[in-house]
Design a protein around this motif. Sequence first.
Motif, mmCIF file in Angstrom:
data_model
loop_
_atom_site.group_PDB
_atom_site.id
_atom_site.type_symbol
_atom_site.label_atom_id
_atom_site.label_comp_id
_atom_site.label_asym_id
_atom_site.label_seq_id
_atom_site.Cartn_x
_atom_site.Cartn_y
_atom_site.Cartn_z
ATOM 1 N N GLU A 51 1.095 4.279 -2.764
ATOM 2 C CA GLU A 51 0.888 5.672 -2.364
ATOM 3 C C GLU A 51 2.024 6.547 -2.881
ATOM 4 O OE1 GLU A 51 0.894 8.013 1.868
ATOM 5 O OE2 GLU A 51 -0.210 6.111 1.799
ATOM 6 N N LEU A 52 3.251 6.037 -2.788
ATOM 7 C CA LEU A 52 4.405 6.781 -3.314
ATOM 8 C C LEU A 52 4.308 6.909 -4.827
ATOM 9 C CD1 LEU A 52 7.227 8.092 -3.134
ATOM 10 C CD2 LEU A 52 8.204 5.778 -3.160
ATOM 11 N N ASP B 254 11.673 10.216 1.883
ATOM 12 C CA ASP B 254 10.841 10.127 3.102
ATOM 13 C C ASP B 254 10.203 8.745 3.217
ATOM 14 O OD1 ASP B 254 11.410 12.671 3.934
ATOM 15 O OD2 ASP B 254 9.587 13.580 3.085
ATOM 16 N N ALA B 255 9.709 8.230 2.097
ATOM 17 C CA ALA B 255 9.063 6.921 2.118
ATOM 18 C C ALA B 255 10.065 5.821 2.473
ATOM 19 C CB ALA B 255 8.421 6.635 0.762
ATOM 20 N N CYS B 256 11.266 5.884 1.885
ATOM 21 C CA CYS B 256 12.299 4.876 2.198
ATOM 22 C C CYS B 256 12.705 4.951 3.660
ATOM 23 C CB CYS B 256 13.517 5.076 1.302
ATOM 24 S SG CYS B 256 13.242 4.636 -0.430
ATOM 25 N N ARG C 292 10.811 6.178 6.264
ATOM 26 C CA ARG C 292 9.749 5.983 7.253
ATOM 27 C C ARG C 292 8.840 4.797 6.982
ATOM 28 N NH1 ARG C 292 7.815 12.277 6.641
ATOM 29 N NH2 ARG C 292 9.804 13.254 7.209
ATOM 30 N N ASP C 293 8.622 4.471 5.695
ATOM 31 C CA ASP C 293 7.560 3.523 5.359
ATOM 32 C C ASP C 293 8.045 2.119 5.014
ATOM 33 O OD1 ASP C 293 5.809 5.645 5.685
ATOM 34 O OD2 ASP C 293 5.783 6.153 3.555
ATOM 35 N N PHE C 294 9.278 1.986 4.540
ATOM 36 C CA PHE C 294 9.723 0.684 4.037
ATOM 37 C C PHE C 294 10.710 0.062 5.029
ATOM 38 C CE2 PHE C 294 9.139 2.987 -0.241
ATOM 39 C CZ PHE C 294 7.771 2.738 -0.227
ATOM 40 N N ASP C 295 10.220 -0.899 5.795
ATOM 41 C CA ASP C 295 11.054 -1.518 6.832
ATOM 42 C C ASP C 295 12.151 -2.402 6.245
ATOM 43 O OD1 ASP C 295 9.527 -0.304 8.765
ATOM 44 O OD2 ASP C 295 8.174 -2.027 9.026
ATOM 45 N N GLU D 172 0.816 -1.213 0.000
ATOM 46 C CA GLU D 172 0.000 0.000 0.000
ATOM 47 C C GLU D 172 0.851 1.266 0.000
ATOM 48 O OE1 GLU D 172 -3.197 2.189 2.984
ATOM 49 O OE2 GLU D 172 -2.939 0.011 3.103
ATOM 50 N N LYS D 173 1.892 1.281 0.823
ATOM 51 C CA LYS D 173 2.758 2.472 0.894
ATOM 52 C C LYS D 173 3.500 2.697 -0.424
ATOM 53 C CE LYS D 173 2.099 3.867 5.175
ATOM 54 N NZ LYS D 173 1.572 5.215 5.483
#
Length: 685
Positions: free
Chosen positions: A338-339, A369-371, A373-376, A334-335
């Motif tokens: 969204e990106l 930002d996504a890398c 905060r969002d992608f573990d 999903e993230k």
Amino acid sequence: MIAKQLIEPKSIVVVGGSDDIHKPGGTVLRNLQDGNFKGSLYVVNPKMDEVQGIKAYRDVKDLPEVDCAILAIAAKFCPSTVEVLAKQKNTKAFIILSAGFHEENEEGAKLERQIVETINSVGGSLIGPNCIGVLTNHYSGVFTSPIPELNPQGVDLISGSGATALFIMDSGMQKGIKFNSMYSVGNSAQLGVEEILEYMDESFDPKTSSRVKLLYVESIEKPEKLLKHASSLIRKGCRIAAVKSGGSAAGSRAASSHTGALASSDVAVEALFRKAGIVRCNGRDELMTVAGIFMHPEMKGRNMAVVTHAGGPAVMLTDALSNGGMDVPHIEGEKAQELLGKLFAGSSVGNPIDFLATGTAEQLGYILDACDRDFDNIDGMAVIFGSPGLFPVFDVYNVLDEKMKTSKKPIFPIFPSSKIVKDEIAEFVSKGRVYFPDEVLFGNALCKIYKTPAPQPEHFEMPDMDVKKIREVVDNAQNGYLSPDEIHALLDAAGVARAKEGVSDNEEEIVKMAKEIGFPLVMKVVGPIHKSDVGGVVLNVSDEETVRREFNRMMQIKDTYAIMLAQQLSGTQVFIGAKRDDKFGHMVLCGLGGIFIEVLKDVKAGLAPMSKDEAHGMIKELKSYKIIQGVRGQEPVNEDKFAEAVMRISALVKVAPEIFEMDLNPLLGNKDNVVAVDARIRIEK
């Protein structure tokens, strides 16, 4: 010991200082003044009263007391000058720029020894001769230019070559790497790379000392000192990379064993660096790329996001990372969607993340930002951003700078268009940033860092061994190869499992041994070096008749003086060897055994003694490790037993340093055990 006057002199004299800034004596004097040396500065020039605005003395005898002397005069005048300064002027630090010493001829070597003797007599320190000088935050005692910007958070460079030190600094400055100090040790007549590293270790302050050390080494004269202080610094939080030149096989001697042929001095260097935790580099570009990575926050894993607006470089970087053992994991979910919605049509976020040639600075910010905060499954980001020169990219590099300040994960900027966007890069570097001009060099360097193990423990528990029995066998042995009985006694005392066997030159004794050991058997000649090449190995001997027939045949083979019988075991053939080096001590090697060692030469080496963990690490680094693990239904080798045998051999050669060369080839390994089947041990006292 390094005198404080070398690091923080309150006064410096340039002997041979001149107005000609195209000569070493003129350039070093200019650099000292331009570097804002805060102490007293003197010049000795026999023909002038003033040099570059500084009062000049005609003779060193006329000088006041002075802490540090930089000599830029002919080699033949150096001993007498050092004598006056050391004995009459209380000078404790000397930097001799001049050439013409041991690197040139024996006469020069005598001058060099005389200088060292004088400086040692007063407890002084000598850098050089035949060097470019010293750079510290206190003074710029070099005759080269440009002088890099010195910063306590920069790197410390120690080099055995002055020209190489200059080229390294030049390369680093272009990429934004700052320096804290530089020591060009030249001939290392008194202080070499090892002594400077020792000083950095013993004076290390976790609040003020640089955390990155770079070495260029042409000769390692004191490997134990290098190992001790490099590993100590790394345990304190430093990171060290080194180039060791002169490691080709051209100088290797002919050897009488597999180990002797494989255990070159360069293998010893590799083992030393690995044991210390030093990242070994193959040249200046790789060294400075590693240094650039060291200047960024450390990646906590091996998963990289490759962010790009150009497909080709991203593919090459992905290949370099993947081939080197790191991961470029797929990004989905999903993230990720969204990106993707924030990027132009045609972009991809699967990793590599390609936001196209038309991608904007704002979109790059979304991606980072996504890398972060969002992608573990992402541990770091490599951003490849060049330019075709159609428009400025200041805004992109500004976003990179801002995100590098806030990101919890490291961001590595790769700028392939170094000339087209030189103004943008210059501004980026002016903010204290370091960049990488080549994506493949970066990827290979990062993998090399990832694969370099942490320093081995300084102290670890050694295996139980019958030391008394080992010493008894070695003390009673003559120089040369040990007899089978002596080898058996050593292996048993060291706790290394071996096959049941016996040796005799008598037919009836051989038949009796065969019945005691049990069939099936292996028969081997004793005497010839390469037994199988002369028909001196017979497998699957299953009855007395074959024992008698083969005994009589094999005893006729040239150089054979006895026959060995051994129980025939099954398993994968592996190898352990050891060789003594005059400087490095014993190297212990392991790999696949039998003919594979000759064909593949796939071995790893470590310096004795070794912990079991270090032995495990060597085994895992073998290219043939999959075979040891067992492939296509093949039984695996008991890795723990293999590692224990490597560790025990490393302990044996410490107890018996007279062992010059040793081959256990092969050992047979299966899921239950690893057992030595054949061994050669050579003693040189």
